[in-house]
Scaffold this active site. Structure first.
Site, PDB file in Angstrom:
ATOM      1  N   SER A  20      -3.492   1.450  -1.664  1.00 47.79           N
ATOM      2  CA  SER A  20      -4.963   1.397  -1.763  1.00 47.79           C
ATOM      3  C   SER A  20      -5.630   2.132  -0.600  1.00 47.79           C
ATOM      4  CB  SER A  20      -5.454  -0.048  -1.840  1.00 47.79           C
ATOM      5  OG  SER A  20      -4.916  -0.830  -0.798  1.00 47.79           O
TER       6      SER A  20
ATOM      7  N   HIS B 175       1.767  -3.281  -5.966  1.00 48.33           N
ATOM      8  CA  HIS B 175       0.853  -3.414  -4.819  1.00 48.33           C
ATOM      9  C   HIS B 175       0.052  -4.717  -4.985  1.00 48.33           C
ATOM     10  CE1 HIS B 175      -1.527  -2.327  -1.448  1.00 48.33           C
ATOM     11  NE2 HIS B 175      -2.366  -1.466  -1.995  1.00 48.33           N
TER      12      HIS B 175
ATOM     13  N   HIS C  31       9.097  -5.064   0.823  1.00 48.97           N
ATOM     14  CA  HIS C  31       7.967  -4.296   1.369  1.00 48.97           C
ATOM     15  C   HIS C  31       8.405  -2.867   1.659  1.00 48.97           C
ATOM     16  CE1 HIS C  31       4.448  -3.259   3.800  1.00 48.97           C
ATOM     17  NE2 HIS C  31       3.861  -4.235   3.122  1.00 48.97           N
TER      18      HIS C  31
ATOM     19  N   ASP D  88       1.706 -11.558  -0.676  1.00 45.85           N
ATOM     20  CA  ASP D  88       1.370 -12.051  -2.012  1.00 45.85           C
ATOM     21  C   ASP D  88       2.205 -13.253  -2.438  1.00 45.85           C
ATOM     22  OD1 ASP D  88      -0.535  -9.987  -2.467  1.00 45.85           O
ATOM     23  OD2 ASP D  88       1.141  -8.606  -2.702  1.00 45.85           O
TER      24      ASP D  88
END
Ligand code: NMX
Ligand code: MLT
Length: 472
Positions: A278, A308, A354, A409
């Site tokens: 992003s 993402h 990640h 998340d």
């Protein structure tokens, strides 16, 4: 005179740690104690910009030809992993330690950034000030910024009409990004550019657009939520509340703990250096001199991908599917089987892994601490804790996963779910509201520093094959 909640001692500690850790030294060098009582963020920036422009000029002229490691074929075809290729001033990610905002880690931000209530979570407006100026603001400065953001938060009616043109069950990220695109109509940067503005002044209308955008995204996001899930019953802003508190309020959640969670949530999701999808998308689009609305809407479309930001939705849906199949008190053995079942069906385990981090994400850790303090007995929190034990060894066993540890998340959904925000499909919108703070802060600096069009070189497979043949 120092106006600073926790006093000079913490900054001294940071500085002395920075002397011992060279990687920290560079980021902390720029961090200063807030020494001015000026409540206006814009005038602070006006003062800082010329210094930083000179700094960049010097860096280019004195060190422009210094080599930064070697780029390999793997990096070219592997999503540019590990390739240093972007300037991003607001934050820096260390693979082991996690994110630092202008040199400050998350626990340090929790200590030094002003809170809405004594000893509470940091206010996202404070983080915005820190990202933009490199200085820790006073509570008065943060309150003044909260007020300014409220004053910029009026949404033109056409934005609601544009969102309403979409089916009510369109994905919330589609509705949100559409709303942001509709806000673009008011862009000050676009107007100034059309009129003719000198490039040295670009940062000023970018600043206006960015603050307007940051002020307005929670209102648009709350509208999407209320439209989709609460029979379009919109809740107006409460002028006595701060940015994070108000967002929770407009969504329909007024418990003090949920307000605190929202402040923490919006602070920690804001920025994760420049290479994530992003932020990088926002930066790339902005490099064409697209205004902040256009750039941020593009960023949101990247955030909406399941690898993402959409992973926060995927995590809660996945956890709920575990509960559906195995019950709330699922044993670790059953959990292991479920993880393997997910992997064997060709899917990823959402919330783990990640692109840069190689340890547990500190954003996960601080959410875990919040849960331990406020909801230790929540059954889904217990399940998340069990996953922390069960998933990493399995991912390691796969032999290809570079980071088996949980990311941001993996935790956010169960906290939101606990306070009644149960609609998982909406979760990425919350991430998006927060990310406006980081992306727009950097965008103002992109303009202030006159950063150029982003245009890396690409090659074909044939080019690579020929190059490697010659090199052999
Ligand atoms: N579950 C299963 N497989 C995984 C996972 C995971 N959680 N993480 C990585 N892998 C696989 C990955 O798909 C790749 O497989 P293949 O070679 O067959 O394509 C292999 O392991 C190597 O990937 P890495 O180099 O470890 O990770 P990469 O940098 O390519 O991707 C993520 C990073 C975050 C996309 C990846 O770890 C992932 O898909 N995680 C699950 C989704 C997720 O939680 N995303 C949110 C990230 C944070 N955020 O908010 O953006
Ligand atoms: C983020 O916050 O953007 C994610 O952790 C992804 C990343 O940093 O690559």
């Amino acid at each position: 005179m120092v106006f600073f909640k926790c006093g000079v001692s913490l900054i001294s500690k940071l500085r002395s740690r920075a002397v011992q850790q060279p990687s920290l030294r560079d980021s902390v060098r720029w961090l200063q104690v807030q020494t001015s009582s000026d409540l206006d963020l814009h005038s602070q920036l006006k003062e800082l910009i010329p210094e930083q422009q000179e700094r960049l000029k010097k860096l280019k002229s004195e060190h422009g030809k210094v080599q930064l490691g070697n780029i390999t074929v793997d990096m070219v075809i592997g999503g540019m992993r590990g390739m240093t290729g972007l300037l991003w001033e607001t934050s820096l990610l260390d693979p082991e330690e996690g994110i630092r905002f202008r040199g400050l880690s998350i626990p340090e931000c929790q200590k030094v950034l002003p809170a809405a209530k004594p000893g509470g979570e940091p206010m996202p407006e404070g983080l915005l000030w820190l990202l933009l100026t490199g200085k820790v603001p006073t509570k008065e400065q943060v309150d003044s910024l909260s007020k300014e953001l409220r004053s910029r938060s009026t949404i033109p009616d056409h934005v609601y009409k544009t969102i309403n043109a979409l089916p009510v069950n369109a994905h919330p990220m589609t509705q949100f990004a559409t709303g942001v695109m509709a806000l673009q109509v008011q862009s000050e940067f676009q107007k100034a550019y059309e009129k003719g503005i000198h490039k040295s002044k670009y940062w000023e209308p970018t600043y206006e657009d960015s603050l307007n955008l940051i002020a307005q995204v929670p209102v648009v996001a709350a509208y999407v939520y209320r439209r989709m899930y609460k029979n379009e019953q919109v809740i107006p802003m409460d002028d006595s509340l701060d940015y994070g508190g108000n967002f929770a309020h407009m969504l329909g959640f007024d418990s003090p703990d949920m307000l605190e969670l929202m402040r923490l949530y919006l602070t920690i999701h804001s920025d994760h250096e420049g290479g994530n999808v992003s932020a990088h998308t926002g930066h790339l689009v902005a490099s064409a001199l697209s205004d902040p609305y256009l750039s941020f809407a593009a960023a949101l479309n990247g955030l909406a991908g399941p690898l993402h930001g959409l992973a926060n939705q995927e995590v809660l849906l996945w956890i709920k599917s575990v509960v559906e199949e195995c019950g709330e008190n699922v044993t670790k053995e059953n959990l292991k089987d479920y993880v393997w079942k997910t992997l064997n069906s060709g899917k990823v385990v959402p919330g783990f892994g990640h692109g840069v981090l190689r340890k547990t994400d500190p954003r996960y850790t601080c959410q875990r601490e919040f849960a331990l303090k406020h909801l230790p007995d929540d059954p889904l929190f217990k399940l998340v804790s069990n996953l922390y034990e069960v998933v990493p060894p399995i991912l390691l066993e796969l032999g290809k996963v570079k980071n088996p540890w949980p990311n941001v998340d993996a935790h956010s959904g169960v906290l939101l779910n606990h306070y009644g925000l149960t609609e998982a499909r909406y979760y990425t919108v919350l991430f998006g509201v927060s990310r406006a703070i980081g992306i727009c802060s950097q965008l103002i600096w992109d303009r202030a520093l006159g950063l150029p069009l982003e245009r890396p070189k690409s090659v074909t497979m044939e080019w690579l094959e020929n190059y490697c043949k010659k090199a052999a």
